[in-house]
Scaffold this active site. Structure first.
Site, PDB file in Angstrom:
ATOM      1  N   GLU A  25      -5.008  -8.792   1.047  1.00 35.65           N
ATOM      2  CA  GLU A  25      -5.628  -8.464   2.339  1.00 35.65           C
ATOM      3  C   GLU A  25      -7.109  -8.230   2.104  1.00 35.65           C
ATOM      4  O   GLU A  25      -7.503  -7.579   1.135  1.00 35.65           O
ATOM      5  CB  GLU A  25      -5.079  -7.159   2.948  1.00 35.65           C
ATOM      6  CG  GLU A  25      -3.758  -7.266   3.624  1.00 35.65           C
ATOM      7  CD  GLU A  25      -3.302  -5.927   4.209  1.00 35.65           C
ATOM      8  OE1 GLU A  25      -4.147  -5.092   4.596  1.00 35.65           O
ATOM      9  OE2 GLU A  25      -2.077  -5.715   4.246  1.00 35.65           O
ATOM     10  N   GLU A  45       0.810  -1.217   0.000  1.00 39.60           N
ATOM     11  CA  GLU A  45       0.000   0.000   0.000  1.00 39.60           C
ATOM     12  C   GLU A  45       0.849   1.275   0.000  1.00 39.60           C
ATOM     13  O   GLU A  45       0.810   2.064   0.960  1.00 39.60           O
ATOM     14  CB  GLU A  45      -0.952   0.013   1.202  1.00 39.60           C
ATOM     15  CG  GLU A  45      -1.906  -1.167   1.233  1.00 39.60           C
ATOM     16  CD  GLU A  45      -2.839  -1.157   2.438  1.00 39.60           C
ATOM     17  OE1 GLU A  45      -2.827  -0.186   3.214  1.00 39.60           O
ATOM     18  OE2 GLU A  45      -3.589  -2.123   2.596  1.00 39.60           O
TER      19      GLU A  45
HETATM   20  O1  IFM Z   1      -3.831  -3.032   9.318  1.00 40.44           O
HETATM   21  C1  IFM Z   1      -3.832  -2.554   8.017  1.00 40.44           C
HETATM   22  C2  IFM Z   1      -2.656  -3.122   7.253  1.00 40.44           C
HETATM   23  O2  IFM Z   1      -1.445  -2.819   7.857  1.00 40.44           O
HETATM   24  C3  IFM Z   1      -2.624  -2.563   5.853  1.00 40.44           C
HETATM   25  N1  IFM Z   1      -3.913  -2.706   5.212  1.00 40.44           N
HETATM   26  C4  IFM Z   1      -5.074  -2.280   5.913  1.00 40.44           C
HETATM   27  C5  IFM Z   1      -5.094  -2.915   7.299  1.00 40.44           C
HETATM   28  C6  IFM Z   1      -6.360  -2.468   8.058  1.00 40.44           C
HETATM   29  O3  IFM Z   1      -6.371  -1.097   8.212  1.00 40.44           O
END
Ligand code: IFM
Length: 447
Positions: free
Chosen positions: A353, A163
């Site tokens: 994710e 990200e």
């Molecule tokens: O916890 C975060 C992660 O580190 C990166 N993606 C989003 C998750 C939830 O906010």
């Protein structure tokens, strides 16, 4: 005749600063998150990742837990300040830990799925200029080589950045994430992409057959009827097109003039970035609905702060929402995966994710968390991923965020994303209903 795609594989994800703890162990250096958490008012509950889930010391127990759910892979991140405490000098004890982690995965039949950068820059490199400085991209390539030379005989699938939008815009525009700066988001966006490309080169040089990806938090951007169309377009440009256009087409969107500066984007940079991917990771949580500005109680932290240049706007999530205030919309995941697969038909995709924060107030008879809401979120998004595959998207993996309740950055420990609860006093791991649900899905998929 088209070949039947291999079954979707399931796994879980974590990141180093959110779970490892042990910040003073094994010669680890200080990271920008250690520094940021120590500043007053940066983290909602005043906490930090110094202990977190103590994953560093409980590695075997956690790997056993993952394996017990019949999962295929474990996505984790490597803490740069463990490997190069000052951003340059190698600390072998740091690599020893990740060596054990990789071997521990392989011994249990799990594919190790490392991410090289999940936001914990060595503080020493921040002191030399951090991501606003082009040199940091070269430091990242050197760090990549050190890791790849040690782990590359056992790891084939690599992620460079997690990200980078957050690194650039939360870290260097809204100042809500480390290092808490403003006014440098576009240089950082370019330098993270450049560093991704240099890291990809380093990986391919050190690991024959390496498959290199980046993980983006892309989302669908919808305009509400009262939205300023310029805000909608800018949010989409900053959140999605900046990254995709550079990686897939070798250019930046015209609507972002900051990225047309030849002193920043030097000849050859975008050629390196373009075509640097073997696969693309998508972190999906929620769609964005852009509308009129939302006034916060104290007038700070406006939604538009992380989108420099955008007219004031607010996000207007529709119910149901999670405790993060994020709208639950599995169809957004399906549509994004299908859009991506049409834009880049030969690029394998992974959901790297996906998950939800809930209050976890319901308990089962045995005392464990009875998180029917998180289970429903999980089932809905797995179904959306499968529908996207039915519509032709080449999605290889679904990785749930997260294995454990952990340090949720500026929200501290107030938000629970885990499939497994951590008992605060003992750090005992207690699987929730959603963990059993993921195990059931993984078992069924493996048959
Ligand atoms: O916890 C975060 C992660 O580190 C990166 N993606 C989003 C998750 C939830 O906010």
């Amino acid at each position: 005749m088209t070949a039947t795609p291999p079954p979707l594989r399931f796994g879980v994800a974590t990141s180093a600063y959110q779970v490892e703890g042990a910040v003073d162990v094994g010669g680890r250096g200080r990271s920008i998150w250690d520094t940021f958490c120590a500043l007053p008012g940066t983290v909602l509950d005043g906490s930090d990742g110094s202990v977190a889930c103590d994953h560093y010391h409980r590695l075997d127990e956690d790997l056993d837990l993952i394996a017990s759910a019949a999962l295929s892979s474990y996505r984790f991140s490597i803490a740069w300040p463990r490997v190069q405490p000052d951003g340059r000098t190698l600390e072998p004890r740091g690599l020893d830990f990740y060596d054990r982690l990789v071997d521990g995965c392989l011994a249990r039949g799990l594919q190790p799925f490392p991410t090289l950068y999940h936001w914990d820059l060595p503080q020493a490199l921040q002191d030399e200029g951090g991501w606003p400085a082009r040199e940091t991209a070269h430091r990242f390539a050197d760090y990549t080589t050190a890791v790849a030379e040690r782990l590359g005989d056992r790891v084939s699938t690599w992620t460079t950045h997690n990200e980078p939008w957050c690194t650039a815009f939360l870290g260097h525009a809204s100042a809500t994430f480390a290092p808490g700066l403003r006014g440098a988001a576009f240089p950082v966006a370019h330098h993270t992409l450049l560093s991704h490309a240099l890291s990809a080169q380093a990986l391919r040089a050190a690991v024959p057959g390496a498959e290199v990806g980046i993980v983006l938090n892309l989302t669908l951007v919808h305009g509400e009827p009262d939205a300023d169309p310029r805000a909608v377009d800018l949010v989409d440009a900053v959140q999605n097109r900046l990254w995709l256009d550079a990686l897939l087409d070798g250019r930046y969107p015209d609507v972002l003039p900051e990225l047309a500066d030849p002193a920043l984007v030097q000849p050859g940079d975008l050629e390196l970035v373009h075509g640097s991917l073997d696969w693309l990771g998508l972190n999906y949580y929620t769609p964005f609905r852009v509308g009129s500005p939302v006034t916060t109680a104290d007038g700070v932290g406006q939604d538009s702060d992380a989108f420099p240049g955008a007219p004031d706007f607010g996000f207007h999530p529709r119910p149901p929402v999670t405790t993060m205030g994020w709208e639950v919309d599995p169809s957004g995941l399906e549509d994004l995966l299908v859009q991506l697969s049409r834009r880049a038909p030969s690029l394998p995709l992974r959901v790297t994710e996906n998950g939800s924060a809930y209050a976890d107030e319901q308990r089962a008879e045995d005392g464990s968390v009875d998180d029917a809401d998180r289970e429903a979120y999980l089932l809905g998004h797995v179904a959306a991923t499968l529908r996207a595959r039915d519509r032709g998207a080449d999605v290889r993996d679904y990785l749930a965020w997260s294995l454990l309740d952990n340090f949720e950055w500026a929200q501290g420990y107030t938000q629970k994303f885990g499939l497994v609860e951590i008992e605060p006093e003992t750090l005992r791991r207690i699987p929730k209903r959603s963990f059993r649900a993921l195990a059931g899905i993984a078992r069924a998929a493996a048959q």
